[in-house]
Design a protein around this motif. Structure first.
Motif, PDB file in Angstrom:
ATOM      1  N   ALA A 143       0.839  -1.204   0.000  1.00  0.00           N
ATOM      2  CA  ALA A 143       0.000   0.000   0.000  1.00  0.00           C
ATOM      3  C   ALA A 143       0.868   1.246   0.000  1.00  0.00           C
ATOM      4  O   ALA A 143       0.554   2.247   0.642  1.00  0.00           O
ATOM      5  CB  ALA A 143      -0.912  -0.027   1.229  1.00  0.00           C
ATOM      6  N   ALA A 144       1.989   1.164  -0.696  1.00  0.00           N
ATOM      7  CA  ALA A 144       2.930   2.290  -0.698  1.00  0.00           C
ATOM      8  C   ALA A 144       2.825   3.125  -1.971  1.00  0.00           C
ATOM      9  O   ALA A 144       3.525   4.120  -2.119  1.00  0.00           O
ATOM     10  CB  ALA A 144       4.354   1.759  -0.535  1.00  0.00           C
ATOM     11  N   GLY A 145       1.933   2.719  -2.877  1.00  0.00           N
ATOM     12  CA  GLY A 145       1.868   3.368  -4.196  1.00  0.00           C
ATOM     13  C   GLY A 145       1.451   4.831  -4.109  1.00  0.00           C
ATOM     14  O   GLY A 145       0.940   5.296  -3.082  1.00  0.00           O
ATOM     15  N   LEU A 146       1.653   5.553  -5.201  1.00  0.00           N
ATOM     16  CA  LEU A 146       1.402   6.995  -5.210  1.00  0.00           C
ATOM     17  C   LEU A 146      -0.059   7.347  -5.491  1.00  0.00           C
ATOM     18  O   LEU A 146      -0.478   8.477  -5.294  1.00  0.00           O
ATOM     19  CB  LEU A 146       2.307   7.671  -6.259  1.00  0.00           C
ATOM     20  N   ALA A 147      -0.830   6.392  -5.973  1.00  0.00           N
ATOM     21  CA  ALA A 147      -2.271   6.567  -6.197  1.00  0.00           C
ATOM     22  C   ALA A 147      -2.578   7.752  -7.101  1.00  0.00           C
ATOM     23  O   ALA A 147      -3.436   8.588  -6.787  1.00  0.00           O
ATOM     24  CB  ALA A 147      -2.997   6.687  -4.863  1.00  0.00           C
ATOM     25  N   THR A 148      -1.899   7.816  -8.232  1.00  0.00           N
ATOM     26  CA  THR A 148      -2.070   8.966  -9.124  1.00  0.00           C
ATOM     27  C   THR A 148      -3.457   9.042  -9.750  1.00  0.00           C
ATOM     28  O   THR A 148      -3.920  10.123 -10.083  1.00  0.00           O
ATOM     29  CB  THR A 148      -1.016   8.940 -10.247  1.00  0.00           C
ATOM     30  N   ARG A 203       8.401  -0.397   5.447  1.00  0.00           N
ATOM     31  CA  ARG A 203       8.321   0.733   4.519  1.00  0.00           C
ATOM     32  C   ARG A 203       9.054   0.446   3.223  1.00  0.00           C
ATOM     33  O   ARG A 203      10.133  -0.151   3.225  1.00  0.00           O
ATOM     34  CB  ARG A 203       8.912   1.978   5.173  1.00  0.00           C
ATOM     35  N   GLN A 204       8.431   0.881   2.153  1.00  0.00           N
ATOM     36  CA  GLN A 204       9.117   0.878   0.858  1.00  0.00           C
ATOM     37  C   GLN A 204       9.631   2.307   0.664  1.00  0.00           C
ATOM     38  O   GLN A 204       8.835   3.231   0.488  1.00  0.00           O
ATOM     39  CB  GLN A 204       8.131   0.498  -0.262  1.00  0.00           C
ATOM     40  N   PRO A 205      10.940   2.515   0.738  1.00  0.00           N
ATOM     41  CA  PRO A 205      11.439   3.889   0.770  1.00  0.00           C
ATOM     42  C   PRO A 205      11.227   4.674  -0.523  1.00  0.00           C
ATOM     43  O   PRO A 205      11.107   5.895  -0.497  1.00  0.00           O
ATOM     44  CB  PRO A 205      12.934   3.718   1.062  1.00  0.00           C
ATOM     45  N   GLU A 206      11.183   3.958  -1.648  1.00  0.00           N
ATOM     46  CA  GLU A 206      10.965   4.624  -2.936  1.00  0.00           C
ATOM     47  C   GLU A 206       9.953   3.800  -3.697  1.00  0.00           C
ATOM     48  O   GLU A 206      10.010   2.574  -3.647  1.00  0.00           O
ATOM     49  CB  GLU A 206      12.257   4.583  -3.754  1.00  0.00           C
ATOM     50  N   GLN A 207       9.060   4.455  -4.420  1.00  0.00           N
ATOM     51  CA  GLN A 207       7.995   3.715  -5.101  1.00  0.00           C
ATOM     52  C   GLN A 207       8.499   3.215  -6.460  1.00  0.00           C
ATOM     53  O   GLN A 207       8.292   3.825  -7.498  1.00  0.00           O
ATOM     54  CB  GLN A 207       6.752   4.602  -5.234  1.00  0.00           C
ATOM     55  N   LEU A 208       9.168   2.068  -6.407  1.00  0.00           N
ATOM     56  CA  LEU A 208       9.790   1.523  -7.624  1.00  0.00           C
ATOM     57  C   LEU A 208       9.033   0.326  -8.168  1.00  0.00           C
ATOM     58  O   LEU A 208       9.599  -0.515  -8.847  1.00  0.00           O
ATOM     59  CB  LEU A 208      11.248   1.159  -7.334  1.00  0.00           C
ATOM     60  N   GLY A 209       7.736   0.220  -7.813  1.00  0.00           N
ATOM     61  CA  GLY A 209       6.905  -0.820  -8.409  1.00  0.00           C
ATOM     62  C   GLY A 209       6.403  -1.857  -7.417  1.00  0.00           C
ATOM     63  O   GLY A 209       6.936  -2.001  -6.314  1.00  0.00           O
ATOM     64  N   LEU A 210       5.373  -2.595  -7.867  1.00  0.00           N
ATOM     65  CA  LEU A 210       4.734  -3.594  -7.000  1.00  0.00           C
ATOM     66  C   LEU A 210       5.707  -4.718  -6.622  1.00  0.00           C
ATOM     67  O   LEU A 210       5.757  -5.143  -5.461  1.00  0.00           O
ATOM     68  CB  LEU A 210       3.496  -4.157  -7.729  1.00  0.00           C
ATOM     69  N   LEU A 259      -2.554  -9.137  -1.054  1.00  0.00           N
ATOM     70  CA  LEU A 259      -3.840  -8.490  -1.324  1.00  0.00           C
ATOM     71  C   LEU A 259      -3.553  -7.038  -1.687  1.00  0.00           C
ATOM     72  O   LEU A 259      -3.029  -6.288  -0.837  1.00  0.00           O
ATOM     73  CB  LEU A 259      -4.763  -8.534  -0.093  1.00  0.00           C
ATOM     74  N   LEU A 260      -3.831  -6.625  -2.899  1.00  0.00           N
ATOM     75  CA  LEU A 260      -3.584  -5.227  -3.264  1.00  0.00           C
ATOM     76  C   LEU A 260      -4.513  -4.333  -2.460  1.00  0.00           C
ATOM     77  O   LEU A 260      -5.657  -4.700  -2.159  1.00  0.00           O
ATOM     78  CB  LEU A 260      -3.767  -5.008  -4.764  1.00  0.00           C
ATOM     79  N   GLY A 261      -3.990  -3.131  -2.148  1.00  0.00           N
ATOM     80  CA  GLY A 261      -4.675  -2.266  -1.189  1.00  0.00           C
ATOM     81  C   GLY A 261      -5.832  -1.463  -1.737  1.00  0.00           C
ATOM     82  O   GLY A 261      -6.345  -0.579  -1.045  1.00  0.00           O
TER      83      GLY A 261
HETATM   84  P1  UTP Z   1      -1.155   0.547  -8.630  1.00  0.00           P
HETATM   85  O1  UTP Z   1      -0.724   0.090  -9.944  1.00  0.00           O
HETATM   86  O2  UTP Z   1      -2.622   0.649  -8.368  1.00  0.00           O
HETATM   87  O3  UTP Z   1      -0.452   1.925  -8.333  1.00  0.00           O
HETATM   88  O4  UTP Z   1      -0.464  -0.382  -7.556  1.00  0.00           O
HETATM   89  P2  UTP Z   1      -0.852   3.046  -7.320  1.00  0.00           P
HETATM   90  O5  UTP Z   1       0.313   3.917  -7.066  1.00  0.00           O
HETATM   91  O6  UTP Z   1      -1.491   2.466  -6.076  1.00  0.00           O
HETATM   92  O7  UTP Z   1      -2.018   3.841  -8.069  1.00  0.00           O
HETATM   93  P3  UTP Z   1      -2.037   4.610  -9.495  1.00  0.00           P
HETATM   94  O8  UTP Z   1      -2.002   3.543 -10.552  1.00  0.00           O
HETATM   95  O9  UTP Z   1      -0.866   5.565  -9.535  1.00  0.00           O
HETATM   96  O10 UTP Z   1      -3.333   5.344  -9.461  1.00  0.00           O
HETATM   97  C1  UTP Z   1      -0.985  -1.631  -7.191  1.00  0.00           C
HETATM   98  C2  UTP Z   1      -0.709  -1.859  -5.723  1.00  0.00           C
HETATM   99  O11 UTP Z   1       0.690  -1.881  -5.492  1.00  0.00           O
HETATM  100  C3  UTP Z   1       1.062  -0.924  -4.511  1.00  0.00           C
HETATM  101  C4  UTP Z   1      -0.067   0.080  -4.497  1.00  0.00           C
HETATM  102  O12 UTP Z   1      -0.144   0.728  -3.242  1.00  0.00           O
HETATM  103  C5  UTP Z   1      -1.281  -0.787  -4.816  1.00  0.00           C
HETATM  104  O13 UTP Z   1      -1.800  -1.450  -3.668  1.00  0.00           O
HETATM  105  N1  UTP Z   1       2.373  -0.364  -4.880  1.00  0.00           N
HETATM  106  C6  UTP Z   1       2.616   0.031  -6.158  1.00  0.00           C
HETATM  107  C7  UTP Z   1       3.352  -0.242  -3.912  1.00  0.00           C
HETATM  108  O14 UTP Z   1       3.153  -0.594  -2.729  1.00  0.00           O
HETATM  109  N2  UTP Z   1       4.552   0.290  -4.270  1.00  0.00           N
HETATM  110  C8  UTP Z   1       4.831   0.690  -5.542  1.00  0.00           C
HETATM  111  O15 UTP Z   1       5.969   1.142  -5.810  1.00  0.00           O
HETATM  112  C9  UTP Z   1       3.821   0.554  -6.510  1.00  0.00           C
END
Ligand code: UTP
Length: 317
Positions: A24-29, A116-123, A142-144
């Protein structure tokens, strides 16, 4: 859930997964600007955050050891699963047993751990951080930002299948051909008949990211649930950054598949809620609000009147 115990343990290749990881560290753009300061996992669906539905799903499947992978600005997610003695005392004083139970509920669902994932470098990169917590056992991911209807569980069957194959287990849902460009799409072949008692199972021969309808190998889209063997961590380490410069889980799984790890999937035909972008989020709120015992009746009546009145206040386009 009852179906967990239906299959004899003697058929298992490996022990069943007992831990879950929620990246659940993604940027949620796709949900900006709401997610500039508020994690999308904390957006409320009626009166509880998305993340609570996800932890409920794990807990229902008997998985009560949950690792949340968080990042900058996202630590408030963890607070939701703490006790709140001050709030609880106030509700107790007021004799509000219903709200008291609702406030305590998140802390009763699971043991929550974080990293913590320090940098958002992908799932794939995010999941790599789970290694020291998970150890060398299979685990669920489980994706968040999506969850399934608790009355139509998915994880128990996935965990059973993984325990029997010892490989990678995914879940798919069917999409209209015109929607393949929004999802990861699978190419599949029939699965071995020995798994037919678990659920609708297919064998996965490949995954394609967001293909045009004419290039899509099927209409089976990847759902945000995985049960992975611990070998994924080594595969992630050996995976180069792929699309978008990110370390993709799909690439790490494909590496394992090419090296001989079996990959299967369950075709899920229940209801899936996608709260990762505004339209899916709105649909989720409306569906779950309509089903609520406490406010569903009134909400459905209002919604029916609103629709019958031709969406008053809306634009005519
Ligand atoms: P998403 O592809 O939905 O990316 O990631 P995101 O950042 O959440 O949202 P958008 O696409 O920019 O709107 C799928 C899952 O992987 C996590 C996200 O939090 C989400 O649960 N994720 C993704 C990470 O934990 N770290 C990452 O670097 C990328």
């Amino acid at each position: 859930m009852s179906e967990q115990s239906a299959t004899p343990a003697t058929t298992s290749a490996t022990p069943r997964a007992v831990k879950a990881v929620i990246p659940a560290a993604g940027l949620a753009t796709r949900f900006l600007p709401a997610t500039k300061a508020v994690p999308k996992e904390l957006l409320p669906v009626v009166d509880r955050p998305v993340l609570q539905y996800i932890v409920e799903e794990a807990s229902h499947a008997g998985v009560t050891d949950v690792l949340l992978i968080t990042g900058r600005g996202k630590t408030s997610m963890v607070d939701h699963f703490d006790r709140r003695p001050d709030l609880e005392a106030r509700l107790e004083e007021k004799g509000d047993a219903e709200r008291l139970a609702a406030v305590r509920r998140p802390s009763e669902l699971a043991e929550i751990y974080t990293c913590r994932q320090p940098e958002q470098l992908g799932l794939g990169h995010a999941i790599g951080y789970a290694e020291s917590h998970v150890g060398d056992a299979a685990f669920a991911v489980l994706l968040g930002d999506e969850f399934v209807n608790l009355a139509e569980p998915l994880l128990p069957a996935m965990m059973e299948l993984q325990a029997r194959t010892g490989g990678i287990v995914l879940a798919f849902f069917e999409v209209p051909p015109s929607d393949t460009k929004r999802y990861g799409i699978a190419s599949v072949e029939p699965a071995e008949s020995e798994y037919a008692d678990i659920a609708e199972v297919v064998k996965v021969t490949g995954l394609v990211e967001k293909p045009k309808p004419e290039d899509a190998p099927s209409n089976l889209a990847v759902l945000g649930r995985y049960v992975l063997p611990a070998g994924i961590f080594d595969a992630i380490r050996r995976t180069e950054p792929g699309s978008g410069g990110e370390i993709q889980l799909t690439d790490a799984m494909d590496l394992m598949r090419r090296e001989g790890t079996p990959v299967h999937a369950i075709v899920y035909r229940g209801t899936r809620y996608d709260t990762g972008q505004p339209l899916g989020y709105l649909q989720t709120v409306v569906q779950l609000a309509s089903e609520r015992d406490d406010l569903g009746g009134e909400f459905r009546k209002w919604l029916t009147d609103f629709v019958n009145a031709g969406f008053p206040g809306g634009s005519s386009t």
